[in-house]
Write an enzyme that holds these catalytic residues in place. Structure first.
Site, PDB file in Angstrom:
ATOM      1  N   TYR A  15       0.830  -1.205   0.000  1.00  0.00           N
ATOM      2  CA  TYR A  15       0.000   0.000   0.000  1.00  0.00           C
ATOM      3  C   TYR A  15       0.868   1.260   0.000  1.00  0.00           C
ATOM      4  CZ  TYR A  15      -3.657  -3.309   1.419  1.00  0.00           C
ATOM      5  OH  TYR A  15      -4.515  -4.375   1.480  1.00  0.00           O
TER       6      TYR A  15
ATOM      7  N   HIS B 239      -0.201 -11.995   0.508  1.00  0.00           N
ATOM      8  CA  HIS B 239      -1.054 -10.965  -0.086  1.00  0.00           C
ATOM      9  C   HIS B 239      -1.434 -11.263  -1.539  1.00  0.00           C
ATOM     10  CE1 HIS B 239      -1.629  -6.283  -0.415  1.00  0.00           C
ATOM     11  NE2 HIS B 239      -2.704  -6.952  -0.742  1.00  0.00           N
TER      12      HIS B 239
HETATM   13  P1  NAD Z   1     -13.448   0.078   1.400  1.00  0.00           P
HETATM   14  O1  NAD Z   1     -14.594  -0.639   0.785  1.00  0.00           O
HETATM   15  O2  NAD Z   1     -13.277   0.019   2.852  1.00  0.00           O
HETATM   16  O3  NAD Z   1     -13.535   1.590   0.868  1.00  0.00           O
HETATM   17  C1  NAD Z   1     -12.587   2.541   1.238  1.00  0.00           C
HETATM   18  C2  NAD Z   1     -12.994   3.900   0.668  1.00  0.00           C
HETATM   19  O4  NAD Z   1     -14.179   4.318   1.327  1.00  0.00           O
HETATM   20  C3  NAD Z   1     -11.939   4.955   0.964  1.00  0.00           C
HETATM   21  O5  NAD Z   1     -11.951   5.913  -0.087  1.00  0.00           O
HETATM   22  C4  NAD Z   1     -12.447   5.573   2.243  1.00  0.00           C
HETATM   23  O6  NAD Z   1     -11.945   6.871   2.428  1.00  0.00           O
HETATM   24  C5  NAD Z   1     -13.936   5.559   2.004  1.00  0.00           C
HETATM   25  N1  NAD Z   1     -14.751   5.576   3.245  1.00  0.00           N
HETATM   26  C6  NAD Z   1     -14.527   4.959   4.433  1.00  0.00           C
HETATM   27  N2  NAD Z   1     -15.495   5.246   5.325  1.00  0.00           N
HETATM   28  C7  NAD Z   1     -16.365   6.054   4.675  1.00  0.00           C
HETATM   29  C8  NAD Z   1     -17.563   6.680   5.062  1.00  0.00           C
HETATM   30  N3  NAD Z   1     -18.077   6.545   6.286  1.00  0.00           N
HETATM   31  N4  NAD Z   1     -18.219   7.460   4.148  1.00  0.00           N
HETATM   32  C9  NAD Z   1     -17.719   7.625   2.890  1.00  0.00           C
HETATM   33  N5  NAD Z   1     -16.575   7.044   2.462  1.00  0.00           N
HETATM   34  C10 NAD Z   1     -15.907   6.276   3.354  1.00  0.00           C
HETATM   35  O7  NAD Z   1     -12.134  -0.454   0.638  1.00  0.00           O
HETATM   36  P2  NAD Z   1     -10.634  -0.719   1.061  1.00  0.00           P
HETATM   37  O8  NAD Z   1     -10.014   0.437   1.737  1.00  0.00           O
HETATM   38  O9  NAD Z   1      -9.993  -1.243  -0.175  1.00  0.00           O
HETATM   39  O10 NAD Z   1     -10.715  -1.947   2.057  1.00  0.00           O
HETATM   40  C11 NAD Z   1     -10.536  -1.816   3.434  1.00  0.00           C
HETATM   41  C12 NAD Z   1      -9.201  -2.368   3.905  1.00  0.00           C
HETATM   42  O11 NAD Z   1      -9.191  -3.782   3.755  1.00  0.00           O
HETATM   43  C13 NAD Z   1      -7.963  -1.877   3.142  1.00  0.00           C
HETATM   44  O12 NAD Z   1      -7.547  -0.606   3.618  1.00  0.00           O
HETATM   45  C14 NAD Z   1      -6.998  -2.984   3.438  1.00  0.00           C
HETATM   46  O13 NAD Z   1      -6.477  -2.824   4.739  1.00  0.00           O
HETATM   47  C15 NAD Z   1      -7.898  -4.223   3.402  1.00  0.00           C
HETATM   48  N6  NAD Z   1      -7.934  -4.880   2.064  1.00  0.00           N
HETATM   49  C16 NAD Z   1      -7.116  -5.937   1.841  1.00  0.00           C
HETATM   50  C17 NAD Z   1      -7.105  -6.548   0.595  1.00  0.00           C
HETATM   51  C18 NAD Z   1      -6.188  -7.716   0.344  1.00  0.00           C
HETATM   52  O14 NAD Z   1      -5.525  -8.173   1.253  1.00  0.00           O
HETATM   53  N7  NAD Z   1      -6.110  -8.232  -0.852  1.00  0.00           N
HETATM   54  C19 NAD Z   1      -7.918  -6.078  -0.436  1.00  0.00           C
HETATM   55  C20 NAD Z   1      -8.763  -5.011  -0.174  1.00  0.00           C
HETATM   56  C21 NAD Z   1      -8.767  -4.419   1.080  1.00  0.00           C
END
Ligand code: NAD
Length: 323
Positions: free
Chosen positions: A63, A128
């Site tokens: 990231y 990952h």
């Molecule tokens: P998410 O679905 O959580 O969306 C994140 C987006 O939504 C960001 O732009 C954030 O600012 C926004 N957001 C958060 N809260 C909000 C709210 N209350 N109102 C409006 N917008 C809001 O997607 P993500 O960040 O990709 O997934 C969460 C976490 O999961 C990642 O940060 C990561 O740590 C993990 N993840 C891991 C993998 C993997 O291991 N392959 C893949 C995806 C995500």
């Protein structure tokens, strides 16, 4: 605001003995993955999350090309609380420069991650996005290397992450029981795609903990919409945009509805949401507490589900094999 509403619920993670906050802090935004986030905002967001009961923080060297790990490490240090009061997961095998799941690379990777995070150990180390590697290498080489890191005390538990759900059964069917402690699935337990549900009985039977990430479908289920790089089809994007617009017209926030949908499945130990501001942290914690007190908004949910029905469970290709 949310400081008056209480703390989020803790849920057990498989057989690990860990108890994770049902809302987990996804730290990919701290690597500027969804747009620039200042270090001050990052530190303040982590502090407010911890204050409101979020004890689980997830990152990866991938990231922001290691930036997320560095900023998360600094933010956790700034909390000034004992190490056992928070749970940290990071990942290995995926880097800005590409994928490498070799034993040698993942063994060096944890030392690099620990240095960036300013920690002596991480609670969970996850391979990952394993669909981009050879799953047989994950089984025969990567996971055994991670077991050595467990014995060395650098990590407490082992996980695997990725998009296609078949990768999890492929690996879990081939490793000795108890070797893989946790899976992290993403974009498969939200209003538009709930296919992870079918895998949960299998994961429970194996005693494997379940973390579900991206309840907002990486921005599709937000009023401001997804980032440019989002892999969804234009059909899926449009349907989610229509759902968000419908909610807004009705005075209902699509992100809150989506997060509550994911949180309502108690077999999921933690729902990881990417957060970049105190406001988002407070909104997401409030959504969890409101759900615990009042249940889901069934009426709006069924209306949004009807809008998303034509694209229900539509996903996108990921990786070099689709098992
Ligand atoms: P998410 O679905 O959580 O969306 C994140 C987006 O939504 C960001 O732009 C954030 O600012 C926004 N957001 C958060 N809260 C909000 C709210 N209350 N109102 C409006 N917008 C809001 O997607 P993500 O960040 O990709 O997934 C969460 C976490 O999961 C990642 O940060 C990561 O740590 C993990 N993840 C891991 C993998 C993997 O291991 N392959 C893949 C995806 C995500």
């Amino acid at each position: 605001m949310a400081s008056s509403v209480g703390k989020v619920e803790l849920r057990p993670l498989g057989n690990t003995g860990l108890k994770l906050s049902c809302v987990g802090f996804g730290a990919s935004p701290l690597g500027n993955v969804f747009g620039p986030v200042s270090e001050d905002d990052a530190i303040a967001s982590v502090r407010q999350a911890f204050r409101l009961g979020i004890n689980f923080f997830d990152t990866s060297p991938y990231y922001g090309g290691t930036l997320s790990e560095k900023v998360l490490g600094k933010s956790l240090k700034a909390l000034g609380v004992p190490r056992n009061e928070y749970i940290v997961s990071t990942k290995c095998g995926r880097y800005a420069e590409g994928f490498d799941f070799s034993a040698d690379r993942v063994t060096r990777s944890i030392d690099e991650s620990l240095a960036r995070l300013q920690l002596d150990y991480v609670d969970i180390l996850q391979c990952h996005d394993i669909e981009f590697g050879s799953l047989d290498q994950i089984v025969n080489e990567t996971i055994p290397a991670l077991q050595k890191l467990k014995e060395a005390g650098k990590i407490r538990f082992i996980g695997i992450t990725g998009l296609p759900l078949g990768i999890f059964t492929y690996v879990l069917d081939r490793v000795p029981p108890g070797t893989v402690d946790v899976i992290l699935s993403y974009c498969h337990y939200s209003i538009n795609d709930s296919t992870l549900d079918d895998l949960i009985p299998y994961l429970k039977s194996k005693g494997v903990g379940v973390i579900s990430a991206s309840p907002l479908a990486m921005g599709l289920l937000t009023e401001s919409g997804p980032p440019e790089w989002h892999p969804a089809s234009s059909e899926l994007r449009s349907a989610c945009k229509a759902a968000a617009a419908y909610g807004k017209e009705k005075g209902k926030n699509i992100s809150k509805l989506a997060l509550q949908y994911s949180l309502s499945n108690k077999d999921i130990s933690s729902v990881l949401v990417g957060m970049n501001s105190i406001r988002q942290v407070e909104e997401n914690v409030s959504a969890a507490i409101e759900l615990a007190n009042n249940g889901k908004d069934e009426e709006t949910l069924s209306e949004v589900e009807a809008i998303l029905k034509p694209v229900k469970n539509q996903t996108w290709p990921s990786g070099i094999q689709q098992s």
